[in-house]
Design an enzyme around this catalytic site. Structure first.
Site, PDB file in Angstrom:
ATOM      1  N   PHE A   1       9.527 -14.045  13.037  1.00 28.37           N
ATOM      2  CA  PHE A   1       9.684 -13.556  11.680  1.00 28.37           C
ATOM      3  C   PHE A   1       9.491 -14.703  10.712  1.00 28.37           C
ATOM      4  O   PHE A   1       9.712 -15.868  11.069  1.00 28.37           O
ATOM      5  CB  PHE A   1      11.068 -12.931  11.498  1.00 28.37           C
ATOM      6  CG  PHE A   1      10.997 -11.575  10.887  1.00 28.37           C
ATOM      7  CD1 PHE A   1      10.758 -10.465  11.663  1.00 28.37           C
ATOM      8  CD2 PHE A   1      11.146 -11.401   9.515  1.00 28.37           C
ATOM      9  CE1 PHE A   1      10.671  -9.209  11.104  1.00 28.37           C
ATOM     10  CE2 PHE A   1      11.053 -10.148   8.951  1.00 28.37           C
ATOM     11  CZ  PHE A   1      10.828  -9.048   9.736  1.00 28.37           C
TER      12      PHE A   1
ATOM     13  N   GLN B   1      13.762 -11.537  -4.933  1.00 30.84           N
ATOM     14  CA  GLN B   1      12.697 -11.677  -3.943  1.00 30.84           C
ATOM     15  C   GLN B   1      11.630 -10.603  -4.102  1.00 30.84           C
ATOM     16  O   GLN B   1      11.944  -9.423  -4.231  1.00 30.84           O
ATOM     17  CB  GLN B   1      13.284 -11.577  -2.542  1.00 30.84           C
ATOM     18  CG  GLN B   1      12.233 -11.678  -1.465  1.00 30.84           C
ATOM     19  CD  GLN B   1      12.838 -11.973  -0.118  1.00 30.84           C
ATOM     20  OE1 GLN B   1      13.332 -11.086   0.556  1.00 30.84           O
ATOM     21  NE2 GLN B   1      12.831 -13.232   0.271  1.00 30.84           N
TER      22      GLN B   1
ATOM     23  N   HIS C   1       8.727  -9.001  -2.020  1.00 34.07           N
ATOM     24  CA  HIS C   1       8.236  -8.919  -0.655  1.00 34.07           C
ATOM     25  C   HIS C   1       6.725  -8.882  -0.690  1.00 34.07           C
ATOM     26  O   HIS C   1       6.140  -8.101  -1.430  1.00 34.07           O
ATOM     27  CB  HIS C   1       8.790  -7.676   0.027  1.00 34.07           C
ATOM     28  CG  HIS C   1       8.593  -7.677   1.513  1.00 34.07           C
ATOM     29  ND1 HIS C   1       7.359  -7.573   2.078  1.00 34.07           N
ATOM     30  CD2 HIS C   1       9.474  -7.792   2.528  1.00 34.07           C
ATOM     31  CE1 HIS C   1       7.488  -7.615   3.397  1.00 34.07           C
ATOM     32  NE2 HIS C   1       8.763  -7.756   3.694  1.00 34.07           N
TER      33      HIS C   1
ATOM     34  N   LEU D   1       7.374  -0.505   1.421  1.00 38.10           N
ATOM     35  CA  LEU D   1       7.347  -1.721   2.208  1.00 38.10           C
ATOM     36  C   LEU D   1       6.596  -1.579   3.525  1.00 38.10           C
ATOM     37  O   LEU D   1       6.781  -0.626   4.265  1.00 38.10           O
ATOM     38  CB  LEU D   1       8.795  -2.088   2.505  1.00 38.10           C
ATOM     39  CG  LEU D   1       9.021  -3.516   2.954  1.00 38.10           C
ATOM     40  CD1 LEU D   1       8.636  -4.451   1.837  1.00 38.10           C
ATOM     41  CD2 LEU D   1      10.476  -3.691   3.302  1.00 38.10           C
TER      42      LEU D   1
ATOM     43  N   GLU E   1       7.508  -7.260   7.318  1.00 39.73           N
ATOM     44  CA  GLU E   1       7.038  -8.580   7.702  1.00 39.73           C
ATOM     45  C   GLU E   1       6.781  -8.613   9.211  1.00 39.73           C
ATOM     46  O   GLU E   1       6.043  -9.454   9.702  1.00 39.73           O
ATOM     47  CB  GLU E   1       8.130  -9.579   7.332  1.00 39.73           C
ATOM     48  CG  GLU E   1       7.703 -11.013   7.332  1.00 39.73           C
ATOM     49  CD  GLU E   1       8.760 -11.871   6.645  1.00 39.73           C
ATOM     50  OE1 GLU E   1       9.294 -11.433   5.616  1.00 39.73           O
ATOM     51  OE2 GLU E   1       9.044 -12.958   7.146  1.00 39.73           O
TER      52      GLU E   1
ATOM     53  N   ARG F   1       8.891 -15.569   2.283  1.00 41.83           N
ATOM     54  CA  ARG F   1       8.349 -14.536   1.398  1.00 41.83           C
ATOM     55  C   ARG F   1       7.962 -15.058   0.025  1.00 41.83           C
ATOM     56  O   ARG F   1       6.969 -14.616  -0.545  1.00 41.83           O
ATOM     57  CB  ARG F   1       9.377 -13.422   1.267  1.00 41.83           C
ATOM     58  CG  ARG F   1       9.501 -12.652   2.553  1.00 41.83           C
ATOM     59  CD  ARG F   1      10.593 -11.643   2.489  1.00 41.83           C
ATOM     60  NE  ARG F   1      10.655 -10.930   3.771  1.00 41.83           N
ATOM     61  CZ  ARG F   1      11.619 -10.092   4.100  1.00 41.83           C
ATOM     62  NH1 ARG F   1      12.608  -9.860   3.260  1.00 41.83           N
ATOM     63  NH2 ARG F   1      11.594  -9.482   5.252  1.00 41.83           N
TER      64      ARG F   1
ATOM     65  N   HIS G   1      11.980  -6.646  -4.146  1.00 44.80           N
ATOM     66  CA  HIS G   1      12.574  -6.286  -2.872  1.00 44.80           C
ATOM     67  C   HIS G   1      14.071  -6.551  -2.782  1.00 44.80           C
ATOM     68  O   HIS G   1      14.824  -5.707  -2.295  1.00 44.80           O
ATOM     69  CB  HIS G   1      11.845  -7.060  -1.775  1.00 44.80           C
ATOM     70  CG  HIS G   1      12.238  -6.699  -0.393  1.00 44.80           C
ATOM     71  ND1 HIS G   1      12.173  -5.406   0.064  1.00 44.80           N
ATOM     72  CD2 HIS G   1      12.685  -7.443   0.641  1.00 44.80           C
ATOM     73  CE1 HIS G   1      12.576  -5.375   1.321  1.00 44.80           C
ATOM     74  NE2 HIS G   1      12.903  -6.586   1.701  1.00 44.80           N
TER      75      HIS G   1
ATOM     76  N   ARG H   1      15.577 -15.467   0.211  1.00 50.94           N
ATOM     77  CA  ARG H   1      16.130 -15.006   1.474  1.00 50.94           C
ATOM     78  C   ARG H   1      15.053 -14.958   2.545  1.00 50.94           C
ATOM     79  O   ARG H   1      13.928 -14.545   2.273  1.00 50.94           O
ATOM     80  CB  ARG H   1      16.713 -13.610   1.286  1.00 50.94           C
ATOM     81  CG  ARG H   1      17.178 -12.968   2.561  1.00 50.94           C
ATOM     82  CD  ARG H   1      17.883 -11.653   2.314  1.00 50.94           C
ATOM     83  NE  ARG H   1      16.982 -10.567   1.913  1.00 50.94           N
ATOM     84  CZ  ARG H   1      16.167  -9.924   2.741  1.00 50.94           C
ATOM     85  NH1 ARG H   1      16.111 -10.256   4.013  1.00 50.94           N
ATOM     86  NH2 ARG H   1      15.410  -8.952   2.295  1.00 50.94           N
TER      87      ARG H   1
END
Lengths: 592, 155, 125, 262
Positions: A116, A248, A250, A260, A263, A294, A361, A402
C-alpha cells in the site's frame, strides 16, 4: 422533553463508534446515537485494507510502520500516538479476525497482506506487504463485523437520532496556581428524525465518532452525510479543532464523480499515465513511483493536468492503467472497483485505462485528543468525560497526510481506546447536571430555519460553497485563493441566515436536516480555510504555491483553531499552535 | 389533518404486525417441504400415466365410462395406482393450498376457518375416494336389477 | 399489515412469474381434483349415474376445458421438476431461467401433441 | 487468495489509442420522474408526483431525486448516504424493481417513458420513499449474525484456508439494504418471513469454518417462518445490488438443515 440517562453515549455508528461501543457496552450502560443506520456509515466505503506489521508474508515490524506513518505525515505526526497505533495495530487486526472478519488468506491460512502507498520496509527501502484486506471491501467487512458484534453484545442503538448540541458547563479550576475555566460535559441534545422531537441524553462519558467533513468539497469520495457535524458541534461549544488545513485528496477518484478507486489498485500493480501514455510517477517519486503517499501522487496528477498533459476532451484527468494485469487477478483482488468503473463510467478496466482525478477524501484534522482519546480543550487540558475517535478526531497520527489503510487502523485502535477509557471514566464519575433549559439553543436554531421566509435555498448555498472550496482550497493553494475563499464563505454565511426549508413538517424532515448540516459545513469550510491561510509553508496535504517549501523552523507545530468572534480578520476563527510530540524520529527531507 | 403519533424512542421497537408469533418447534415445515418434492416426482409419473390411459389411449375421453373404470379396477395394480394417486395428490394439493392460506389470509380467524374447511374437505375426499376404490363392485345389483357387462358373471 | 399505499405491480422476472403460474395452476388442479374424486365416486351410486356425468366431459366445451386442465397439469408438473432441480441440483439456481425456458418448450411440445390427439377425439366422430 | 502479485514492471511509456478512456461530451436528455408520495402528517393517501428534468449521461436516479429535492420540492424525502452502492441506504423500487438509486444510471432506463420511483414493498411506509427498517433489522438480529467460537482463543489469528473462506465469500457482500427481502412475494404477504437478507447473513456464518453455532442458526431457520417459506422466485437474487446469489444461498441453508435432520 425526554431525558435518557446512560453511562456512555457514543455519537456516530461508523467504525470508530461501533468499535468503542463493543468495548464500552460490555463495561457500562451505553447508547449509540446515529443520524443514519449503523451500517450506513462511510467506513463501509473503505476498500484497500488495514495495515499492521503482522509479518505474515514478509519481514516487518511495528517500528517501520511507525516510521512510515511519521514520514507519510511529513513529521507533523505526534509520534507517541503513532507508536501506539502501529503497536496496537497487530492486536486490532487480530481482534477483528476473532470477531469474524473474513480476511483474505495466505496459502498457510494466515491473514494475507499486500502493498500500500507509503508503507515500506526498513525506513523507506522498498514497498512492503503490510495491508491486511478482505478483497477490496475491507471497510465494508469491518463495518459489518463491528455491527455484528454490537448485535452480539446487545448494544443499544438509537437510529436516526441526529445529535445537534453538546451540553457543557464551565467550572473554575486551579492547576499549578493558575486558575482557568474547565469545560465539563453533561450530555447531548438529539433530534429524532422520525418524529421531529428533541431528546436529551445525559451521560457521564460522551464519545464523538461522527466522521469527517468531505462534503465541503464538490468532488469528493465522501458520503452525502459527512458534513462535519461532530467537529462543528465541538467548535461551537468552544473546543478547538486541530490541523484543519490538512485535507487529503485521494489520487484515484473516478473523474468527474469522485467515487473512489482504491489505492489497492496501485498496490496490485496498476499505474498512472498521462495523455502521452507516460508513467509520470517515475519522475515524481523515482523509488516507489505509483505507490508514493497520496499527497504526492495527487499533487503530481494535478500538476500533469495543469501542464497540459491531462486526458479527455477537457484535458482534466489522467488515466489509471490496469490493462497489463491479468483479468483473473483483477477479479480476485479488485472486484468492486472494477465494477464502479463499468457502472459509472462505462469503462472496461481489463482493456481500457480508467479516467481518474484526485477527490476530496479525508480530514487529517479534527477534535484534538490525547492517546487515551480524551478531548483537549486547549493544548493540554483534558475535558473530563469527553472523547473522540476516528476521522472526527485528531490524535494526531496522520499529521499532514494520512497513509492509506491508516484510517481503518485509526478507528479500530482509538475507537477501542475511547470505548475502554470512556467506560472506565463513567464507572468512577458522577453525572454532571444538565444545564437549565438545555434545548433553548437547539430549538431556536430549528425554529429559525423552519420559519424563515428569506428564500435562500440550502442546495444553492451548498453548491457555491463546494465550488469555491474545490477551486480555491484544493490540492494547490495560495494566499490569494484562500482569502477569496474566506470572503465568499463569509458571504454565504450571511445568506445562510435567510435560508428557507420547504418542508415544515416534523416527520422525517430531511430538508431541515440538510439545512442544519449546511451550517456545520460553512463553519468547517471557514476553519479549514483560515487554518490553511495561517500555515505559510507546504507540508503533506497542504501545498501553498506561495510557500512551496516545508518550514520546520516556524511551522513544525499543530494548528489549533478556536471559535472567537473577535478574530474578524479570519472570519471568527482564532488560530493558535500546539507543539508536535517527537519520540524517536527527527524531521528529514521527505523523498520517495 | 391526521397527526401521527409515533412512539419514542422508535429504535429497536418493531411494529407489532411484524413481531413473529412464537416459534415452531419440530420439523413439520421441513417435512412438508420435503413431502411436496417427493410426492411431486411420484405424482408426475402417476398422473401422466393416468392421463394417457384416460385421454389418449384407445378412444381417448370418449372411451371413458363405467365399464372403463370397472375394467381398470378389476386389476389390483390399477386399484393401488389410483389409491396412491388419490392420497398423494390430495395431500400435495392440501399442503399447497395450506401455504397459500398461510400467505394470504390476513386475520388469524380467517386463517383458522379457511384451514378448517380445507382439512375437512380433504378428509372427506380421501375417505370417500378410498372407500370407493375398495368397495367398488364392477357388477352392481341395484334395485334387483343387475348391471350387464361383458366382464360380469352371467346370471 | 399497516396501511401501506399500494403501488405498482412488482416487475419480477421469469422466476416470479413462473411461481405465480405454479400457484394458479396448483389451485386449479386442486379444485378439479375435488370434483374429479366426487364424480368418480358416482361409480358407487350406479353405472348410469356415472355415465351420465361422464358424458358431460365429452362435449366440446368441456373438451376445451380438459385441454386447459391438462395444460395446467403439465405446466405444474414440469415446473415442479424445475423447482426440484433448483433445490437439489448444485447448478440449478444458476440455470433457473434456462430451466424455465426448457419447461415452456417441453410444455409447448407436449400440448401440441396432446391437442392434436384430444381435439380430434372431442371434435371427431 | 495467493499473495503473488504481477511483478512484471509495466512500460514507462505506451502509445494510447486515440479517444481512450471514455471522454467526449456528456450527452444530456430529458426525463420525467414520477415519485410515489406519502406523508401521513398531511394526508392518509398516497399519490404520484412528477417532474420533468434535464439530466446528464452519467447521472443516476439518485441525482434526479436530488435535483428534485434541491431545486424543485424540498419535501421529497428519501434516505441516502454514500451514493455509490456500498452503504445500502437508498434501496427503492425503480420502474417496478428494487434497485439502489445511486447505482441505477438513468441512461440504462427507458427515458422515453416516465421513470417510476416507489418505496420498497412490504415494510411500513413512513414518508415518501422512507420505510420503517426495524422489522428488517429485527430479523437480521434474530439469526445470530455474529461469529461464535467455543474453542480456545488462539494468540494469533485463527487459520482458515482460502477454499474455506471462498465457501461463504458471496454472502459477506451483503450491505443490508433490504432490496432482497422487500422484493420477496412471500415477505409481502405478512412480514413474518425471516426474509432473504436474514438468511444470507445466517449463511455467511453457517458456512464459516471458524464458527461453531451453525446448528443453532439452522434451528432458528427451520422455523415455520424460516427457509421453508422460500418459493425460489429469484426476485431476491435479481434485486441484490451486490450480485449475491441469494436464492442459491437459501437453497444451501435448506440443504444444510435437511442433511442434519435426516
Amino acid at each position: 422533553m425526554q431525558v435518557h440517562k446512560y453511562d456512555v453515549v457514543i455519537v456516530g455508528a461508523g467504525g470508530a463508534g461501533m468499535r468503542a461501543a463493543i468495548e464500552s457496552g460490555q463495561r457500562a450502560k451505553t447508547a449509540v446515537l446515529t443520524k443514519l443506520y449503523p451500517t450506513r456509515s462511510h467506513t463501509g466505503a473503505a476498500q484497500g485494507g488495514m495495515c499492521a506489521a503482522l509479518a505474515n508474508v514478509e519481514e516487518d515490524n511495528w517500528e517501520w510502520h511507525t516510521f512510515d506513518t511519521v514520514k507519510g505525515g511529513d513529521y507533523l505526526v505526534d509520534q507517541d500516538a503513532a507508536e501506539v497505533m502501529a503497536k496496537e495495530a497487530i492486536d486490532a487486526v487480530l481482534d477483528l479476525e476473532k470477531m469474524g472478519l473474513p480476511f483474505n488468506r495466505t496459502p498457510e491460512g494466515r491473514i494475507d497482506q499486500r502493498r500500500f502507498g507509503g508503507h515500506t520496509r526498513d525506513h523507506g527501502k522498498a514497498p512492503v506487504r503490510r495491508s491486511c484486506y478482505a478483497a477490496d471491501r475491507t471497510g465494508h467487512m469491518i463495518l459489518q463485523t463491528l455491527y455484528q458484534n454490537c448485535v452480539k453484545h446487545n448494544v443499544e442503538f438509537y437510529n436516526e437520532y441526529y445529535v445537534l448540541d453538546l451540553l457543557t458547563v464551565e467550572e473554575e479550576i486551579t492547576v499549578d496556581g493558575v486558575t482557568k475555566l474547565q469545560t465539563r460535559v453533561a450530555g447531548v441534545v438529539t433530534y429524532d428524525l422520525a418524529t421531529g422531537e428533541l431528546h436529551v441524553f445525559q451521560a457521564k462519558s460522551i464519545i464523538f465518532a461522527s466522521g469527517g467533513v468531505g462534503k465541503v468539497y464538490k468532488t469528493t469520495s465522501n458520503a452525502h452525510t459527512l458534513t462535519g457535524d461532530g467537529m462543528g458541534i465541538a467548535f461551537r461549544r468552544g473546543i478547538p479543532l486541530e490541523d484543519m488545513e490538512f485535507f487529503q485528496f485521494h489520487p484515484t477518484g473516478l473523474a468527474g464523480l469522485g467515487i473512489l478507486l482504491s489505492e489497492a489498485a496501485r498496490g496490485e500493480g496498476a499505474i498512472l499515465r498521462n495523455s502521452e501514455g507516460e508513467r509520470f510517477m517515475e519522475r515524481y517519486a523515482p523509488t516507489i513511483k505509483d505507490l508514493a503517499p497520496r499527497d504526492i501522487v495527487a499533487r503530481s496528477m494535478a500538476n500533469e493536468v495543469r501542464e497540459g498533459r491531462g486526458c479527455g476532451p477537457n484535458k482534466d484527468y489522467v488515466l489509471l492503467d490496469l490493462t497489463h494485469l491479468e483479468p483473473a487477478h483483477i477479479d480476485a483482488k479488485l472486484p468492486d472497483i472494477t465494477e464502479f468503473a463499468r457502472t459509472y463510467l462505462g469503462v472496461e478496466p481489463y482493456t481500457e485505462p480508467v479516467p481518474v482525478f484526485p477527490t476530496a477524501h479525508y480530514a487529517m484534522g479534527g477534535i484534538p485528543t490525547n492517546i487515551k482519546a480524551e478531548v483537549l480543550q486547549d493544548n493540554d487540558t483534558v475535558v473530563p468525560g469527553l472523547y473522540a475517535a476516528g476521522e472526527v478526531a485528531c490524535v494526531s497520527v496522520h499529521g499532514s497526510n494520512r497513509l492509506g489503510t491508516n484510517s481503518l487502523l485509526d478507528i479500530n485502535v482509538f475507537g477501542k481506546r475511547a470505548g475502554i477509557y470512556a467506560a472506565e471514566y463513567a464507572l468512577t464519575a458522577d453525572f454532571v447536571d444538565i444545564p437549565d433549559n438545555p434545548l433553548t439553543e437547539t430549538e431556536a436554531l430549528l425554529d429559525t430555519m423552519r420559519s424563515s421566509e428569506g428564500g435562500e435555498r440550502v442546495a444553492q448555498i451548498r453548491k457555491e460553497l463546494q465550488d469555491i472550496m474545490d477551486a480555491n482550497v484544493q490540492v494547490f493553494r495560495t494566499e490569494e485563493t484562500l482569502l477569496e475563499a474566506l470572503s465568499v464563505i463569509d458571504g454565504l454565511e450571511e445568506r445562510y441566515k435567510h435560508v428557507t426549508v420547504q418542508d415544515k413538517g416534523k416527520r422525517f424532515n430531511l430538508d431541515l436536516l440538510e439545512a442544519v448540516e449546511l451550517g456545520f459545513l460553512l463553519d468547517m469550510a471557514k476553519v479549514m480555510t483560515a487554518a490553511a491561510l495561517h500555515r505559510k509553508e507546504s507540508r503533506g496535504g497542504h501545498f501553498r504555491e506561495d510557500f512551496p517549501e516545508r518550514d520546520d523552523e516556524n511551522y513544525m507545530t499543530h494548528s489549533m483553531a478556536y471559535k472567537d468572534p473577535t478574530a474578524t480578520e479570519t472570519s471568527g476563527v482564532r488560530l493558535k499552535t500546539k507543539p508536535v510530540v517527537f519520540t524517536r524520529y527527527q524531521p528529514m527531507e521527505r523523498k520517495y | 389533518m391526521a397527526n401521527p403519533v409515533i412512539e419514542s424512542p422508535r429504535s429497536g421497537r418493531v411494529a407489532p404486525e411484524y413481531t413473529r408469533r412464537g416459534s415452531s418447534k419440530g420439523n413439520f415445515e421441513m417435512l412438508a417441504w420435503l413431502f411436496m418434492r417427493v410426492s411431486g416426482i411420484i405424482l408426475v409419473v402417476l398422473i401422466f400415466v393416468h392421463l394417457w390411459t384416460s385421454l389418449i389411449d384407445g378412444e381417448g375421453i370418449k372411451g371413458v365410462d363405467f365399464g372403463f373404470v370397472a375394467g381398470k379396477w378389476a386389476d389390483p395394480v390399477w386399484q393401488i395406482w389410483d389409491l396412491v394417486m388419490l392420497w398423494l395428490a390430495m395431500l400435495h394439493g392440501t399442503n399447497g393450498v395450506r401455504t397459500i392460506i398461510n400467505d394470504y389470509a390476513e386475520k388469524d380467524s380467517t386463517r383458522f376457518w379457511l384451514k378448517s374447511v380445507l382439512y375437512a374437505s380433504t378428509v372427506v375426499i380421501i375417505v370417500l375416494g378410498t372407500l370407493v376404490i375398495f368397495t367398488f363392485d364392477p357388477c352392481p345389483v341395484i334395485d334387483g336389477v343387475a348391471h350387464v357387462a361383458p366382464y360380469c358373471p352371467a346370471l | 399489515m399497516p396501511k401501506t399505499p399500494a403501488g405498482t405491480l412488482y416487475r419480477g422476472r421469469e422466476g416470479m412469474w413462473s411461481w405465480v403460474a405454479h400457484r394458479i395452476t396448483g389451485v386449479v388442479i386442486f379444485f378439479f381434483l375435488l370434483v374429479h374424486v366426487l364424480d368418480t365416486s358416482l361409480v358407487r351410486v350406479s353405472p348410469e349415474a356415472y355415465d351420465a356425468v361422464i358424458a358431460a366431459y365429452k362435449n366440446p366445451i368441456m373438451g376445451l376445458g380438459e385441454l386447459g386442465l391438462v395444460g395446467a397439469i403439465v405446466f405444474h408438473a414440469f415446473n415442479g421438476l424445475r423447482v426440484i432441480l433448483i433445490d437439489f441440483w448444485k447448478k440449478g439456481p444458476k440455470y433457473q431461467r434456462q430451466l424455465l425456458w426448457s419447461v415452456i418448450g417441453l410444455w409447448f411440445v407436449t400440448m401440441v401433441a396432446f391437442s392434436i390427439r384430444h381435439l380430434s377425439v372431442v371434435f371427431g366422430g | 487468495m495467493s499473495t503473488e502479485t504481477v511483478e512484471r514492471e509495466p512500460a514507462s511509456k505506451i502509445e494510447l489509442a486515440p479517444g481512450i478512456g471514455g471522454g467526449g461530451e456528456i450527452p444530456t436528455f430529458d426525463i420525467t420522474l414520477k415519485v410515489r408520495r406519502y406523508n401521513p402528517e398531511v394526508s392518509d393517501d398516497a399519490y404520484w408526483d412528477e417532474w420533468k428534468l434535464t439530466m446528464y449521461g452519467t447521472d443516476r436516479v439518485l441525482d434526479a431525486l436530488h435535483k428534485v429535492k434541491w431545486e424543485h420540492d424540498g419535501t421529497v424525502t428519501f434516505r441516502r448516504s454514500c451514493a455509490h452502492g456500498v452503504c445500502g441506504s437508498d434501496a427503492m423500487r425503480i420502474n417496478g424493481r428494487n434497485r439502489l438509486a445511486c447505482k441505477t444510471l438513468l441512461k440504462d432506463l427507458d427515458t422515453s417513458k416516465p421513470i417510476l420511483v416507489e418505496p420498497i414493498k412490504g415494510l411500513p411506509v413512513e414518508k415518501d420513499l422512507i420505510v420503517d427498517m426495524e422489522p428488517f433489522f429485527q430479523s437480521f438480529r434474530e439469526v445470530m449474525p455474529f461469529l461464535v467460537n467455543r474453542g480456545h482463543e488462539p494468540t494469533k489469528e485463527r487459520l482458515q484456508s482460502s477454499e474455506e473462506r471462498e465457501r461463504f465469500d458471496d454472502t459477506t457482500k451483503c450491505i443490508l439494504c433490504a432490496a432482497c427481502t422487500s422484493s420477496c412475494p412471500v415477505f409481502w404477504t405478512d412480514g413474518q418471513y425471516f426474509g432473504p437478507a436474514a438468511i444470507v447473513n445466517a449463511h455467511r456464518f453457517i458456512f464459516d469454518s471458524r464458527d461453531d453455532a451453525g446448528d443453532m442458526r439452522l434451528e432458528i431457520l427451520n422455523d415455520k417462518e424460516g427457509v421453508w417459506r422460500c418459493r425460489t422466485t429469484f426476485n431476491c437474487t435479481e434485486a441484490c445490488p451486490r450480485g449475491i446469489q441469494v436464492t442459491k444461498a437459501i437453497s444451501e441453508v435448506k440443504q444444510a438443515i435437511l442433511s442434519r435432520k435426516i
